[in-house]
Motif scaffolding. Structure first.
Motif, PDB file in Angstrom:
ATOM      1  N   GLY A  28       0.815  -1.211   0.000  1.00  0.00           N
ATOM      2  CA  GLY A  28       0.000   0.000   0.000  1.00  0.00           C
ATOM      3  C   GLY A  28       0.849   1.262   0.000  1.00  0.00           C
ATOM      4  N   MET A  29       2.072   1.153   0.520  1.00  0.00           N
ATOM      5  CA  MET A  29       2.994   2.285   0.559  1.00  0.00           C
ATOM      6  C   MET A  29       3.916   2.344  -0.643  1.00  0.00           C
ATOM      7  SD  MET A  29       2.894   4.354   3.142  1.00  0.00           S
ATOM      8  CE  MET A  29       4.578   4.953   3.145  1.00  0.00           C
ATOM      9  N   LEU A  30       3.988   1.264  -1.421  1.00  0.00           N
ATOM     10  CA  LEU A  30       5.026   1.155  -2.435  1.00  0.00           C
ATOM     11  C   LEU A  30       4.923   2.224  -3.507  1.00  0.00           C
ATOM     12  CD1 LEU A  30       7.453  -0.445  -3.339  1.00  0.00           C
ATOM     13  CD2 LEU A  30       5.938  -1.958  -4.632  1.00  0.00           C
ATOM     14  N   GLN A  31       3.736   2.431  -4.088  1.00  0.00           N
ATOM     15  CA  GLN A  31       3.608   3.391  -5.178  1.00  0.00           C
ATOM     16  C   GLN A  31       3.940   4.821  -4.752  1.00  0.00           C
ATOM     17  OE1 GLN A  31      -0.310   3.948  -6.914  1.00  0.00           O
ATOM     18  NE2 GLN A  31       0.566   4.275  -8.930  1.00  0.00           N
ATOM     19  N   PRO A  32       3.393   5.326  -3.627  1.00  0.00           N
ATOM     20  CA  PRO A  32       3.792   6.685  -3.214  1.00  0.00           C
ATOM     21  C   PRO A  32       5.278   6.809  -2.922  1.00  0.00           C
ATOM     22  CG  PRO A  32       1.799   5.981  -2.063  1.00  0.00           C
ATOM     23  CD  PRO A  32       2.331   4.781  -2.763  1.00  0.00           C
ATOM     24  N   LEU A  33       5.878   5.778  -2.342  1.00  0.00           N
ATOM     25  CA  LEU A  33       7.312   5.819  -2.068  1.00  0.00           C
ATOM     26  C   LEU A  33       8.118   5.888  -3.361  1.00  0.00           C
ATOM     27  CD1 LEU A  33       7.657   3.237   0.855  1.00  0.00           C
ATOM     28  CD2 LEU A  33       7.833   5.720   0.992  1.00  0.00           C
ATOM     29  N   LEU A  34       7.669   5.152  -4.372  1.00  0.00           N
ATOM     30  CA  LEU A  34       8.364   5.186  -5.653  1.00  0.00           C
ATOM     31  C   LEU A  34       8.261   6.559  -6.312  1.00  0.00           C
ATOM     32  CD1 LEU A  34       7.445   1.692  -7.156  1.00  0.00           C
ATOM     33  CD2 LEU A  34       9.658   2.445  -6.267  1.00  0.00           C
ATOM     34  N   MET A  48       8.746  25.279 -10.804  1.00  0.00           N
ATOM     35  CA  MET A  48       7.438  24.626 -10.748  1.00  0.00           C
ATOM     36  C   MET A  48       6.287  25.604 -10.942  1.00  0.00           C
ATOM     37  SD  MET A  48       8.281  21.459 -10.175  1.00  0.00           S
ATOM     38  CE  MET A  48       6.840  20.661  -9.510  1.00  0.00           C
ATOM     39  N   GLY A  49       6.594  26.868 -11.044  1.00  0.00           N
ATOM     40  CA  GLY A  49       5.544  27.861 -11.236  1.00  0.00           C
ATOM     41  C   GLY A  49       4.807  28.225  -9.973  1.00  0.00           C
ATOM     42  N   VAL A  50       5.272  27.746  -8.816  1.00  0.00           N
ATOM     43  CA  VAL A  50       4.648  28.065  -7.535  1.00  0.00           C
ATOM     44  C   VAL A  50       5.762  28.370  -6.534  1.00  0.00           C
ATOM     45  CG1 VAL A  50       2.580  26.675  -7.908  1.00  0.00           C
ATOM     46  CG2 VAL A  50       4.608  25.618  -6.927  1.00  0.00           C
ATOM     47  N   SER A  51       5.365  28.896  -5.382  1.00  0.00           N
ATOM     48  CA  SER A  51       6.334  29.216  -4.337  1.00  0.00           C
ATOM     49  C   SER A  51       6.849  27.945  -3.679  1.00  0.00           C
ATOM     50  CB  SER A  51       5.681  30.118  -3.283  1.00  0.00           C
ATOM     51  OG  SER A  51       5.194  31.304  -3.864  1.00  0.00           O
ATOM     52  N   GLY A  52       8.024  28.050  -3.069  1.00  0.00           N
ATOM     53  CA  GLY A  52       8.568  26.930  -2.330  1.00  0.00           C
ATOM     54  C   GLY A  52       9.407  26.014  -3.196  1.00  0.00           C
ATOM     55  N   SER A  53       9.984  25.008  -2.540  1.00  0.00           N
ATOM     56  CA  SER A  53      10.830  24.049  -3.235  1.00  0.00           C
ATOM     57  C   SER A  53       9.994  23.013  -3.970  1.00  0.00           C
ATOM     58  CB  SER A  53      11.749  23.343  -2.230  1.00  0.00           C
ATOM     59  OG  SER A  53      10.988  22.486  -1.385  1.00  0.00           O
ATOM     60  N   SER A  54      10.650  22.220  -4.808  1.00  0.00           N
ATOM     61  CA  SER A  54       9.938  21.162  -5.532  1.00  0.00           C
ATOM     62  C   SER A  54       9.369  20.129  -4.566  1.00  0.00           C
ATOM     63  CB  SER A  54      10.889  20.486  -6.534  1.00  0.00           C
ATOM     64  OG  SER A  54      12.004  19.902  -5.859  1.00  0.00           O
ATOM     65  N   TRP A  55      10.048  19.902  -3.437  1.00  0.00           N
ATOM     66  CA  TRP A  55       9.543  18.931  -2.460  1.00  0.00           C
ATOM     67  C   TRP A  55       8.303  19.455  -1.763  1.00  0.00           C
ATOM     68  CZ3 TRP A  55      11.133  14.264  -3.131  1.00  0.00           C
ATOM     69  CH2 TRP A  55      12.405  14.035  -3.640  1.00  0.00           C
ATOM     70  N   GLN A  56       8.212  20.762  -1.569  1.00  0.00           N
ATOM     71  CA  GLN A  56       7.001  21.344  -0.974  1.00  0.00           C
ATOM     72  C   GLN A  56       5.832  21.314  -1.944  1.00  0.00           C
ATOM     73  OE1 GLN A  56       9.000  25.061   0.138  1.00  0.00           O
ATOM     74  NE2 GLN A  56       8.385  24.698   2.263  1.00  0.00           N
ATOM     75  N   THR A  57       6.119  21.065  -3.200  1.00  0.00           N
ATOM     76  CA  THR A  57       5.062  20.888  -4.197  1.00  0.00           C
ATOM     77  C   THR A  57       4.701  19.417  -4.364  1.00  0.00           C
ATOM     78  OG1 THR A  57       5.769  22.849  -5.423  1.00  0.00           O
ATOM     79  CG2 THR A  57       4.440  21.251  -6.614  1.00  0.00           C
ATOM     80  N   LEU A  58       5.712  18.547  -4.439  1.00  0.00           N
ATOM     81  CA  LEU A  58       5.472  17.136  -4.717  1.00  0.00           C
ATOM     82  C   LEU A  58       4.899  16.379  -3.524  1.00  0.00           C
ATOM     83  CD1 LEU A  58       5.705  14.713  -6.625  1.00  0.00           C
ATOM     84  CD2 LEU A  58       8.040  14.386  -5.784  1.00  0.00           C
ATOM     85  N   VAL A  59       5.472  16.560  -2.343  1.00  0.00           N
ATOM     86  CA  VAL A  59       5.040  15.764  -1.188  1.00  0.00           C
ATOM     87  C   VAL A  59       3.558  15.987  -0.860  1.00  0.00           C
ATOM     88  CG1 VAL A  59       5.384  15.337   1.275  1.00  0.00           C
ATOM     89  CG2 VAL A  59       7.362  15.571  -0.241  1.00  0.00           C
ATOM     90  N   PRO A  60       3.048  17.230  -0.802  1.00  0.00           N
ATOM     91  CA  PRO A  60       1.607  17.386  -0.587  1.00  0.00           C
ATOM     92  C   PRO A  60       0.765  16.691  -1.659  1.00  0.00           C
ATOM     93  CG  PRO A  60       2.717  19.453  -0.202  1.00  0.00           C
ATOM     94  CD  PRO A  60       3.745  18.532  -0.811  1.00  0.00           C
ATOM     95  N   GLY A  61       1.222  16.737  -2.913  1.00  0.00           N
ATOM     96  CA  GLY A  61       0.478  16.059  -3.974  1.00  0.00           C
ATOM     97  C   GLY A  61       0.457  14.558  -3.788  1.00  0.00           C
ATOM     98  N   VAL A  62       1.586  13.985  -3.371  1.00  0.00           N
ATOM     99  CA  VAL A  62       1.641  12.544  -3.143  1.00  0.00           C
ATOM    100  C   VAL A  62       0.767  12.153  -1.952  1.00  0.00           C
ATOM    101  CG1 VAL A  62       3.164  10.621  -2.553  1.00  0.00           C
ATOM    102  CG2 VAL A  62       3.898  12.313  -4.220  1.00  0.00           C
ATOM    103  N   LEU A  63       0.686  13.005  -0.940  1.00  0.00           N
ATOM    104  CA  LEU A  63      -0.189  12.721   0.200  1.00  0.00           C
ATOM    105  C   LEU A  63      -1.654  12.658  -0.233  1.00  0.00           C
ATOM    106  CD1 LEU A  63       1.350  14.970   3.019  1.00  0.00           C
ATOM    107  CD2 LEU A  63       1.564  12.501   2.741  1.00  0.00           C
ATOM    108  N   VAL A  64      -2.064  13.627  -1.036  1.00  0.00           N
ATOM    109  CA  VAL A  64      -3.452  13.607  -1.524  1.00  0.00           C
ATOM    110  C   VAL A  64      -3.667  12.425  -2.457  1.00  0.00           C
ATOM    111  CG1 VAL A  64      -5.192  14.894  -2.820  1.00  0.00           C
ATOM    112  CG2 VAL A  64      -3.679  16.100  -1.228  1.00  0.00           C
ATOM    113  N   GLN A  65      -2.657  12.088  -3.251  1.00  0.00           N
ATOM    114  CA  GLN A  65      -2.756  10.922  -4.124  1.00  0.00           C
ATOM    115  C   GLN A  65      -2.936   9.647  -3.307  1.00  0.00           C
ATOM    116  OE1 GLN A  65       0.796   9.289  -5.868  1.00  0.00           O
ATOM    117  NE2 GLN A  65      -0.167   9.117  -7.878  1.00  0.00           N
TER     118      GLN A  65
END
Length: 250
Positions: A28-34, A48-65
């Protein structure tokens, strides 16, 4: 009090079953970890066209995913119990029918939030920097979204006959919603027509709000709109899931 007690009983039973299934927890964790490990480094240093680092953009998206995919497919387990007759035996007990839904949904929320915490910790190891209140607010968004989608998934599982039928419906609905939500890349990078279409998808407002929280912004319009949309969606999904759960298709 009876509903609460019955919900607690069902929640405890489902949680013990989940903890015994180590394979389910790991995969259940494998896909988000990948996504974090293999996709995240590609975005480092990109605009990325938004404020903050790329990790501040990607990690919230992966959480919602994680909440979107994890919550949408939990109905497969209920469908198996239904086809094996397990659910029928539980429905003839004094346990409240609504508790059968709420107990399972609460188990899913606990599981997905725990997995989200692990994802945040991994993100920190990769370079994510976010204030603790923002992370906690993001986890709250994940919990509400997980509860909404889990309840709706269980309602769907009570009204289809087979796992392939369930998967076909979930995939058809989930894939465009995920792509239009800007989970992996913000919709600010999209052309005008695609960005406009994404505004009809409620998950976009959720992920935008979580990204703002990870930047340390808690009281701006984006967070307020995201909270309102997420709570409204949760109310509709819980109501719809409860109605579908009580209407069993033969």
């Amino acid at each position: 009090m009876t509903l609460l007690a019955h919900t607690g009983i069902v929640f405890g039973r489902c949680l013990r079953s989940t903890l015994r299934s180590k394979t389910n927890l790991v995969f259940g964790m494998l896909q988000p970890l990948l996504f974090l490990a293999l996709f995240g480094p590609l975005l480092t240093g990109l605009d990325m066209g938004v404020s903050g680092s790329s990790w501040q953009t990607l990690v919230p998206g992966v959480l919602v995913q994680l909440a979107l995919l994890g919550g949408s497919y939990v109905g497969l387990g209920l469908l198996m119990d239904r086809n094996l007759g397990v659910l029928d035996r539980m429905r003839v007990t004094p346990v409240s029918p609504l508790a059968l839904l709420l107990g399972r949904t609460l188990r899913d929320v606990v599981q997905l939030v725990a997995q989200s915490v692990l994802l945040v910790l991994l993100g920190l190891a990769f370079g994510l920097r976010a204030p603790l209140p923002g992370v906690l607010l993001g986890l709250l968004f994940v919990a509400v979204l997980a509860a909404a989608l889990s309840a709706l998934s269980y309602g769907l599982a009570m009204n289809v006959r087979t796992a392939p039928e369930f998967a076909a419906i979930a995939n058809t609905a989930g894939m465009p919603l995920m792509l239009l939500s800007g989970l992996l890349l913000p919709m600010t990078l999209a052309p005008g027509w695609l960005a406009g279409a994404s505004r009809a998808v409620p998950f976009r407002y959720t992920v935008d709000a979580v990204r703002q929280a990870f930047l340390g912004h808690y009281a701006n319009t984006t967070v307020a709109v995201g909270a309102a949309v997420t709570l409204g969606l949760a109310a509709l999904c819980l109501l719809g899931g409860a109605r579908l759960f009580g209407r069993v298709r033969a």
